[in-house]
Design a protein around this motif. Structure first.
Motif, PDB file in Angstrom:
ATOM      1  N   SER A  50       0.827  -1.204   0.000  1.00 50.54           N
ATOM      2  CA  SER A  50       0.000   0.000   0.000  1.00 50.54           C
ATOM      3  C   SER A  50       0.860   1.252   0.000  1.00 50.54           C
ATOM      4  O   SER A  50       2.067   1.209   0.269  1.00 50.54           O
ATOM      5  N   LEU A  51       0.225   2.382  -0.266  1.00 52.48           N
ATOM      6  CA  LEU A  51       0.914   3.665  -0.171  1.00 52.48           C
ATOM      7  C   LEU A  51       1.407   3.886   1.257  1.00 52.48           C
ATOM      8  O   LEU A  51       2.518   4.382   1.476  1.00 52.48           O
ATOM      9  N   ASP A  52       0.594   3.507   2.239  1.00 52.12           N
ATOM     10  CA  ASP A  52       1.007   3.640   3.636  1.00 52.12           C
ATOM     11  C   ASP A  52       2.263   2.829   3.922  1.00 52.12           C
ATOM     12  O   ASP A  52       3.125   3.266   4.687  1.00 52.12           O
ATOM     13  N   ALA A  53       2.361   1.635   3.323  1.00 54.30           N
ATOM     14  CA  ALA A  53       3.546   0.805   3.553  1.00 54.30           C
ATOM     15  C   ALA A  53       4.797   1.460   2.989  1.00 54.30           C
ATOM     16  O   ALA A  53       5.878   1.397   3.596  1.00 54.30           O
ATOM     17  N   VAL A  59       9.775   4.597   4.202  1.00 58.42           N
ATOM     18  CA  VAL A  59      10.566   5.829   4.110  1.00 58.42           C
ATOM     19  C   VAL A  59      10.786   6.428   5.496  1.00 58.42           C
ATOM     20  O   VAL A  59      11.894   6.855   5.845  1.00 58.42           O
ATOM     21  N   THR A  60       9.724   6.453   6.304  1.00 60.24           N
ATOM     22  CA  THR A  60       9.812   7.057   7.638  1.00 60.24           C
ATOM     23  C   THR A  60      10.768   6.283   8.539  1.00 60.24           C
ATOM     24  O   THR A  60      11.590   6.875   9.259  1.00 60.24           O
ATOM     25  N   ARG A  85       5.092  13.357   1.805  1.00 59.99           N
ATOM     26  CA  ARG A  85       6.097  12.346   2.110  1.00 59.99           C
ATOM     27  C   ARG A  85       6.574  11.596   0.879  1.00 59.99           C
ATOM     28  O   ARG A  85       7.680  11.056   0.871  1.00 59.99           O
ATOM     29  N   LEU A  86       5.721  11.525  -0.160  1.00 59.80           N
ATOM     30  CA  LEU A  86       6.037  10.731  -1.344  1.00 59.80           C
ATOM     31  C   LEU A  86       5.701  11.518  -2.607  1.00 59.80           C
ATOM     32  O   LEU A  86       4.676  12.201  -2.675  1.00 59.80           O
ATOM     33  N   HIS A 108      15.172   8.879  -2.829  1.00 59.38           N
ATOM     34  CA  HIS A 108      14.595  10.226  -2.906  1.00 59.38           C
ATOM     35  C   HIS A 108      13.077  10.082  -2.832  1.00 59.38           C
ATOM     36  O   HIS A 108      12.415   9.868  -3.858  1.00 59.38           O
ATOM     37  N   PRO A 109      12.487  10.162  -1.652  1.00 59.16           N
ATOM     38  CA  PRO A 109      11.050   9.874  -1.495  1.00 59.16           C
ATOM     39  C   PRO A 109      10.127  10.738  -2.344  1.00 59.16           C
ATOM     40  O   PRO A 109       8.997  10.329  -2.618  1.00 59.16           O
ATOM     41  N   LEU A 110      10.573  11.919  -2.765  1.00 55.70           N
ATOM     42  CA  LEU A 110       9.741  12.761  -3.625  1.00 55.70           C
ATOM     43  C   LEU A 110      10.097  12.613  -5.099  1.00 55.70           C
ATOM     44  O   LEU A 110       9.662  13.403  -5.933  1.00 55.70           O
TER      45      LEU A 110
END
Length: 310
Positions: free
Chosen positions: A61-64, A69-70, A256-257, A272-274
């Motif tokens: 998922s996007l949350d995962a 990243v976090t 965050r993404l 690079h999370p972005l």
């Protein structure tokens, strides 16, 4: 001229049997595959692709991805995230049931100014208007097939002016296209499809001035926060290209993404999370070609052949 194995007409499916495919598949197990769809025009083929994902990969998922990243902890091997750009109604009517049937999460990136309207995407509108007598001073020469490419290459004020001229001069208005509503966004989120920002009007950010870049992102951010009751944390760059000014705005807003459409695999822990890479795929793609995209072989072949990624 040699046949292009990346064309979706079946001639590229031999790549699946290339001797290097097992090597690419093994390498892909240690990478993150983010699939970038648009609409779902072939639900049966899309379902077959999702079945393939369940057998060959680990849908996440996007949350995962955000959690990885976090916490600075890589995702599991063979991780795949399913995403949709533009979010037309087929994401709700076709994609959501197929995803829910298989327990696969996803993310949809929304053009905010279209939500709750019956307006077509601007590139569909431009094509229709040009085919029905529409004329614009900046588009008077060249083959009609180059219309979209030329509009995207214009500075954003020129693109908007050309669209206005097409609307005024065309013999017919384009057919209405029912878009998602705010309630539909909530239904998608409740069904496991995270909602992200795809700007207000889907301009080419690289052709916009600084004020427009900020307005496009913040305007969509505010609208989505109002509809969803919480701010979005993920963004997909229109047309898939990174823009450093956009990234600066995203950082200010707490994103965050951020996702590209560069037709590449990325690391299981994004550096690079972005600027997270994505693979372009279509619901009509055959499962054989789908395998070569998922492994990274087809994207690598395209880069070797010098094919541009739209």
């Amino acid at each position: 001229m040699a046949a292009d194995p990346c064309r979706p007409d079946g001639r590229g499916e031999w790549l699946r049997f290339a001797p290097v495919q097992p090597l690419f598949r093994a390498r892909a197990a240690q990478r993150l595959a983010v699939l970038a769809y648009h609409g779902v025009t072939d639900p049966r083929s899309f379902g077959a692709q999702l079945d393939r994902l369940r057998r060959l990969a680990t849908p996440v998922s996007l949350d995962a991805v955000q959690q990885a990243v976090t916490e600075r902890r890589p995702l599991p091997p063979r991780s795949v995230l399913v995403t949709f750009d533009d979010a037309d109604r087929s994401v709700l009517t076709h994609a959501l049931p197929a995803l829910n049937d298989r327990g696969i999460p996803a993310a949809a990136f929304v053009i905010s100014e279209l939500i709750g309207t019956e307006r077509p995407f601007w590139w569909h509108e431009a094509d229709f208007l040009a085919r029905h007598g529409g004329r614009a001073r900046s588009l008077d020469c060249g083959h009609p097939s180059q219309l979209l490419r030329r509009l995207k290459a214009m500075p954003d004020p020129d693109r908007r002016r050309s669209l206005h001229e097409l609307r005024v001069s065309a013999d017919r208005r384009p057919p209405r296209q029912e878009q998602l509503t705010p309630a539909d966004l909530l239904a998608l989120r409740a069904g496991g499809v995270a909602i992200g920002n795809h700007t207000q009007g889907h301009p080419c950010l690289g052709r916009c001035d600084d004020v427009t870049v900020r307005a496009e992102i913040t305007g969509a951010h505010e609208a989505l926060t109002h509809w969803l009751g919480e701010p979005p944390v993920a963004f997909a760059y229109p047309d898939g290209g990174h823009d450093p000014r956009a990234e600066a705005v995203l950082q200010e807003l707490g994103y965050r993404l951020g996702f590209l459409s560069d037709h590449r695999l990325g690391p299981r822990l994004p550096h690079h999370p972005l600027q997270i890479s994505r693979l372009q795929v279509d619901s009509t793609t055959s499962t054989r070609r789908f395998d070569t995209i998922l492994s990274g072989l087809e994207p690598a072949y395209r880069r070797w052949r010098g094919h541009a990624v739209a």
